[in-house]
Design a protein around this motif. Sequence first.
Motif, PDB file in Angstrom:
ATOM      1  N   LYS A  89     -15.944  -3.240  -2.687  1.00 26.50           N
ATOM      2  CA  LYS A  89     -15.708  -4.586  -3.261  1.00 26.50           C
ATOM      3  C   LYS A  89     -14.846  -5.428  -2.328  1.00 26.50           C
ATOM      4  O   LYS A  89     -15.086  -6.621  -2.153  1.00 26.50           O
ATOM      5  N   GLN A  90     -13.818  -4.786  -1.739  1.00 26.87           N
ATOM      6  CA  GLN A  90     -12.944  -5.520  -0.815  1.00 26.87           C
ATOM      7  C   GLN A  90     -13.752  -6.042   0.372  1.00 26.87           C
ATOM      8  O   GLN A  90     -13.603  -7.193   0.779  1.00 26.87           O
TER       9      GLN A  90
ATOM     10  N   THR B  93       0.837  -1.215   0.000  1.00 29.83           N
ATOM     11  CA  THR B  93       0.000   0.000   0.000  1.00 29.83           C
ATOM     12  C   THR B  93       0.869   1.260   0.000  1.00 29.83           C
ATOM     13  O   THR B  93       0.450   2.285  -0.537  1.00 29.83           O
TER      14      THR B  93
ATOM     15  N   ASP C  14     -10.605   5.256  -3.225  1.00 26.33           N
ATOM     16  CA  ASP C  14     -11.462   4.642  -4.249  1.00 26.33           C
ATOM     17  C   ASP C  14     -12.570   3.877  -3.519  1.00 26.33           C
ATOM     18  O   ASP C  14     -12.445   2.679  -3.258  1.00 26.33           O
TER      19      ASP C  14
ATOM     20  N   VAL D 227       1.623   1.670  -3.543  1.00 24.80           N
ATOM     21  CA  VAL D 227       0.412   2.168  -4.205  1.00 24.80           C
ATOM     22  C   VAL D 227       0.274   3.675  -3.983  1.00 24.80           C
ATOM     23  O   VAL D 227      -0.015   4.426  -4.929  1.00 24.80           O
TER      24      VAL D 227
ATOM     25  N   TYR E 127       2.741   5.441  -6.135  1.00 27.94           N
ATOM     26  CA  TYR E 127       2.355   5.317  -7.551  1.00 27.94           C
ATOM     27  C   TYR E 127       1.190   6.250  -7.893  1.00 27.94           C
ATOM     28  O   TYR E 127       1.221   6.946  -8.914  1.00 27.94           O
ATOM     29  N   LYS E 128       0.186   6.275  -6.995  1.00 24.98           N
ATOM     30  CA  LYS E 128      -0.981   7.149  -7.237  1.00 24.98           C
ATOM     31  C   LYS E 128      -0.569   8.618  -7.244  1.00 24.98           C
ATOM     32  O   LYS E 128      -1.081   9.404  -8.044  1.00 24.98           O
TER      33      LYS E 128
ATOM     34  N   LEU F  14      -3.367   9.913  -9.627  1.00 22.96           N
ATOM     35  CA  LEU F  14      -4.625   9.163  -9.458  1.00 22.96           C
ATOM     36  C   LEU F  14      -5.242   9.560  -8.113  1.00 22.96           C
ATOM     37  O   LEU F  14      -4.522   9.902  -7.174  1.00 22.96           O
TER      38      LEU F  14
ATOM     39  N   ARG G 176     -15.378   2.697  -4.343  1.00 19.10           N
ATOM     40  CA  ARG G 176     -15.957   1.544  -5.038  1.00 19.10           C
ATOM     41  C   ARG G 176     -15.075   0.299  -4.806  1.00 19.10           C
ATOM     42  O   ARG G 176     -15.587  -0.790  -4.536  1.00 19.10           O
ATOM     43  N   ARG G 177     -13.774   0.490  -4.914  1.00 18.87           N
ATOM     44  CA  ARG G 177     -12.821  -0.586  -4.638  1.00 18.87           C
ATOM     45  C   ARG G 177     -12.959  -1.055  -3.180  1.00 18.87           C
ATOM     46  O   ARG G 177     -12.980  -2.249  -2.912  1.00 18.87           O
TER      47      ARG G 177
END
Lengths: 105, 105
Positions: free
Chosen positions: B65-66, B43, B59, B46, B49-50, B55, B61-62
Motif C-alpha cells: 500500500k505504501q 519506526t 507487514d 514501531v 511497540y510491535k 505483533l 500488505r502495508r
Amino acid sequence: MEDPEEHLTHDPHVDPQLAAYRKSIDNIDAALIHMLAERFRITQAVGEYKAKKQLPPADPRREDKQVMRLRALAESADLDPEFSEKFIRFVIDEVIRHHNIARGK
Amino acid sequence: MEDPEEHLTHDPHVDPQLAAYRKSIDNIDAALIHMLAERFRITQAVGEYKAKKQLPPADPRREDKQVMRLRALAESADLDPEFSEKFIRFVIDEVIRHHNIARGK
C-alpha cells in the motif's frame, strides 16, 4: 484520477497505536516525495544550465562536500551518518542517470 | 563542535547562478535528512511497540500500500514513480536492517 489516499483507508484490524504511528510515517513519506520532486526539478535546471554554459557535468569536490555536510547534519539529528551518505549517493546516482538520459536525446 | 555549514562556504570560482541552485539543493537536502531522522525515530518506536505487543515485525500488505500510494503521489508531483518506489524500498530495507540489529541485541 485515482485518489492516492484511497489505498490507506482505515483497516479495522490494525491496532490503534500502530495506526497512529503509520499515519505519521505516511505524512513524512508524502513530504519526502514532494521534497525529492522539487530537488529533481532543480537538478534538471542545473543540468540544462551546465549544458548551456558548457560547464562540466560532474563536480566530485562539490559531491564530497555534500556528503560531509549531510553526515554532520545526520549526526546532529541522531540519524546514522552511514545511512545519510548511502542516501545522498543514491539520490546523486539518480541525478547522474537523468543527466545521461537527457544527453542521450 | 564543527559547523556543518563550514564545508559549503562560498567558492569564488563557482558561477553565481549555479551557486544559487546549489543553495536550494542544500536546503532541500537538510530538510530530507531531518525528515528521515524523524521517520527513523517513529519506526524505532514501531519496532519496540510491535515487540512489546507481539505483533509480526513485517507487514507485506502495508508495504504494498505504501509503494502504491507513493507512486501515485510521485506521479502527481512529476517525480518518476519508479524512482519513488526504489526510494521507499531503500528506506524500508534500512528500517528492516535496524529492526534486525535491535533483535540481535
